[in-house]
Design an enzyme around this catalytic site. Sequence first.
Site, PDB file in Angstrom:
ATOM      1  N   ASP A  24     -56.008 -31.057   4.271  1.00 31.28           N
ATOM      2  CA  ASP A  24     -55.109 -29.871   3.847  1.00 31.28           C
ATOM      3  C   ASP A  24     -56.429 -28.579   3.493  1.00 31.28           C
ATOM      4  O   ASP A  24     -56.452 -27.716   4.259  1.00 31.28           O
ATOM      5  CB  ASP A  24     -54.407 -29.349   3.364  1.00 31.28           C
ATOM      6  CG  ASP A  24     -52.815 -29.570   3.658  1.00 31.28           C
ATOM      7  OD1 ASP A  24     -53.145 -29.064   3.891  1.00 31.28           O
ATOM      8  OD2 ASP A  24     -52.543 -30.159   2.451  1.00 31.28           O
TER       9      ASP A  24
HETATM   10  C1  BGC Z   1     -55.575 -30.552  -2.257  1.00 31.32           C
HETATM   11  C2  BGC Z   1     -55.208 -30.981  -1.394  1.00 31.32           C
HETATM   12  C3  BGC Z   1     -53.755 -30.758  -0.771  1.00 31.32           C
HETATM   13  C4  BGC Z   1     -54.006 -29.108  -0.743  1.00 31.32           C
HETATM   14  C5  BGC Z   1     -52.475 -28.306  -1.203  1.00 31.32           C
HETATM   15  C6  BGC Z   1     -55.650 -29.031  -2.635  1.00 31.32           C
HETATM   16  O1  BGC Z   1     -56.865 -28.632  -2.904  1.00 31.32           O
HETATM   17  O2  BGC Z   1     -57.288 -31.218  -2.289  1.00 31.32           O
HETATM   18  O3  BGC Z   1     -55.053 -33.274  -1.055  1.00 31.32           O
HETATM   19  O4  BGC Z   1     -53.499 -31.030   0.288  1.00 31.32           O
HETATM   20  O5  BGC Z   1     -54.390 -29.001  -2.456  1.00 31.32           O
HETATM   21  O6  BGC Z   1     -52.011 -28.297  -2.241  1.00 31.32           O
HETATM   22  C1  NOJ Z   2     -51.678 -33.873   0.035  1.00 39.88           C
HETATM   23  C2  NOJ Z   2     -50.894 -32.765   0.524  1.00 39.88           C
HETATM   24  O1  NOJ Z   2     -49.726 -32.417  -0.051  1.00 39.88           O
HETATM   25  C3  NOJ Z   2     -50.361 -33.124   1.799  1.00 39.88           C
HETATM   26  O2  NOJ Z   2     -49.566 -32.404   2.705  1.00 39.88           O
HETATM   27  C4  NOJ Z   2     -51.777 -33.827   2.948  1.00 39.88           C
HETATM   28  O3  NOJ Z   2     -51.497 -33.936   4.030  1.00 39.88           O
HETATM   29  C5  NOJ Z   2     -52.962 -34.085   2.194  1.00 39.88           C
HETATM   30  N1  NOJ Z   2     -52.806 -33.290   0.350  1.00 39.88           N
HETATM   31  C6  NOJ Z   2     -54.210 -33.988   2.356  1.00 39.88           C
HETATM   32  O4  NOJ Z   2     -54.991 -33.135   2.840  1.00 39.88           O
END
Ligand code: BGC
Ligand code: NOJ
Length: 808
Positions: free
Chosen positions: A483
Amino acid sequence: MRFGHFDDDAREYVIETPRTPYPWINYLGTEEFFGLLSHTGGGYCFYRDARLRRLTRYRYNNVPTDAGGRYYYVHDGGDFWTPGWAPVKRELDRYECRVGLSYSRITGERNGVRAEVLYFVPLGTNAEVHRVTLKNTRTAAKRVRLFSFVEFCLWDAWDDQTNYQRNLSIGEVEVDGSTIYHKTEYRERRNHYAVYSVNAPVAGFDTDRESFLGPWNGFGEPRAVAEGESRNSVASGWSPIGSHHLAVDLAPDEEKAFVFVLGYLENPVDDKWERPGRVNKKPARELLSRFQTAGQVDTALAALRDYWTGMLSTFTVRSGDERLDRMVNIWNPYQCMVTFNMSRSASYFETGIGRGMGFRDSNQDLLGFVHLVPARARERLLDIAATQKPDGSAYHQYQPLTKQGNNDVGSGFNDDPLWLVSGTAAYVKESGDLSVLKETVPFDNDPKDAAPLFEHLKRSFHHVLQNLGPHGLPLIGRADWNDCLNLNCFSDTPGESFQTTGNRTGRTAESIFIAALFVHIAPDYAALAEAMGFEEEARAAREHAARMGETVLEHGWDGDWFLRAYDFFGKKVGSRECEDGQIFIETQGYCVMAGIGVASGQARKALDSVRDRLETAHGIVLNQPAYEAYHIELGEISSYPPGYKENAGIFCHNNPWVMIAETVVGRGDRALALWRKIAPSCREETSEVHRLEPYAYAQMIAGRDAVRHGEAKNSWLTGTAAWNFVAISQHILGVRPEIGGLRVDPCIGPDVEHFTIVRHCRGAEYRITVTNKATGRPARLVVDDRPIEGTLVPYAPAGRVVTVGCEV
Ligand code: BGC
Ligand code: NOJ
């Protein structure tokens, strides 16, 4: 250093001291009513939606941490304490918290009084039951006073914490003997209320927070408790609470149990009132009548135990390695159930007021859950698919209550659609239920635009093909699995969301991860197409996948490992040419899982690079070198300080991809070693470093660049649970359902010489005995005393017991 121990026979983790490094929690509830409960009694509960139907208040980010809970105070001759130690924090002569499957039991003892509180949500019940047992362990009679305490949340947890000008004037309760009703906003549009009751006469009660605590006191020093006297306050505005006061006489050695029930009830809109201004209490009385006696509580607890015994029997292993067995047999599937139920909503790191259900998250959660209750997985799949857009793209999240795609986050995470294929394939393999592919499912929840589920998968698959970039690799969109790798975002405004900002719309940034995911799911997609009779689609899918695999080797190989992406300018991400972020974990794991570069030896090379560059004592970090400075062209990943989260943290979600990849190239010893690095049961001995629960995976462990290397964060709600279960059970222990049979193909290295697995699948039972000499695959199988060709055990009719001998 440990703070407790595993009791495998009881399926419990026993926390031996309240002074854990952080609150260690458990989840209560398996269906619609849920509670989070820390080892000191902190936490909260809610009905279905952690934001909109929150029953009790909790203060995130409070000082001290973990403020708010279901507390039971003991007043004993002027002295007062809480069995969970906090919030009073009076020293206990004995403390223990038994974390069980959907229940916890906290016991504290001081000055000859033992108080044990059992917390759980009975099956089929929208309530928590708290059974408090008081025992006089001395030789003289005692009179103790027991005070209960919960603080009600005014239902919408977000509004509850932000809208004080209104909320401090609306609180309302009713008190009827030993039962307290919380009915804020019931006078207007709500037709639900909460009840908090005890099965014994009370000596007093309180429902107004400040009357109970005293105006300047916290939860650790309630005035009513200190003085041994309730105020009998009836809340009117401010902060409604529920507190009962019981005067309990205990002869020497005597023990008395009290049953408290904290529940949620609804009335029909036209039957809200008993009489003007008085809530219709019929459903509450019915609920309470079910938990009046200790016997009723025992029966409900036994039913909960049986429920878990049944579910966990789907996959059990006996390997002689207790850390492995307890993860596979108990704690990992337990966490899979919790993530399936909670998605990413409510934990001690997720406030329950934010994120909806993730499209990709929910599909991945399903991978670890589907064997537990396939029917619920099926339902979930159809919900997820119904949020897909007609062009095959997907809302990144949807709302659990309305099941509508969430417009605030929108779509454009180009890996999302493919996870629907993974999820569906996992369900079909587990259940054999091909009818799901023909279920009519709307696009974007529009009943006028509906098609069979298979058509959704087809659009997912083709969405990738319709969105290829300059190298013939999939366009990344806002981001892919990572993400935080936002290649079209270019955000220079503090606080702006990396998830939703897209300042560039060029069709240039490409993801090798999505390419790998595409190649990985293609065989399953093709098999499902064949099952539908779409031979041509199946053939084409296989060709597309083969071509994509070649494209990855041509444009996605960096010499010693797989590249990660091409950015907006066409520059490589995850290449030796980069200054930071030269190598990423995701593509090494997924490309090899997809079989890319296996024949040519590149797969092994990539995994060797992972070992040499990314592996630490605490697991594999996500990338190296960590980004030191903010890169506007890469987005959120470079916003984290080095070593945390996606910037070179140990992201426990993708470590299992490398474990699986290691089994693909036949290195079971490596796979198991990697599993052991992050498995919570294996980190128990170093709990002072890890700091979070030794019975649940955390999303992240700080990487080697971090100041706090080895420290975990974000336990419980993470795709880590599902993927680790898949890695250990299906690939390392090697038993996995496929469309045509149960694959038995262990790859575990020489450490574990012998193990047995019992797997229930499609109604039959498979008793598998593995003799592991680690002499190399393919394994030799003997099924019901007859040697078979290959490693696929044909499915047996429901009710059959099949014995499988396996030598490898
Ligand atoms: C986090 C991710 C997460 C994303 C979506 C980001 O701030 O680091 O791990 O998947 O937010 O909520
Ligand atoms: C947490 C999110 O919930 C997931 O969808 C994502 O793939 C990982 N973070 C990595 O960014």
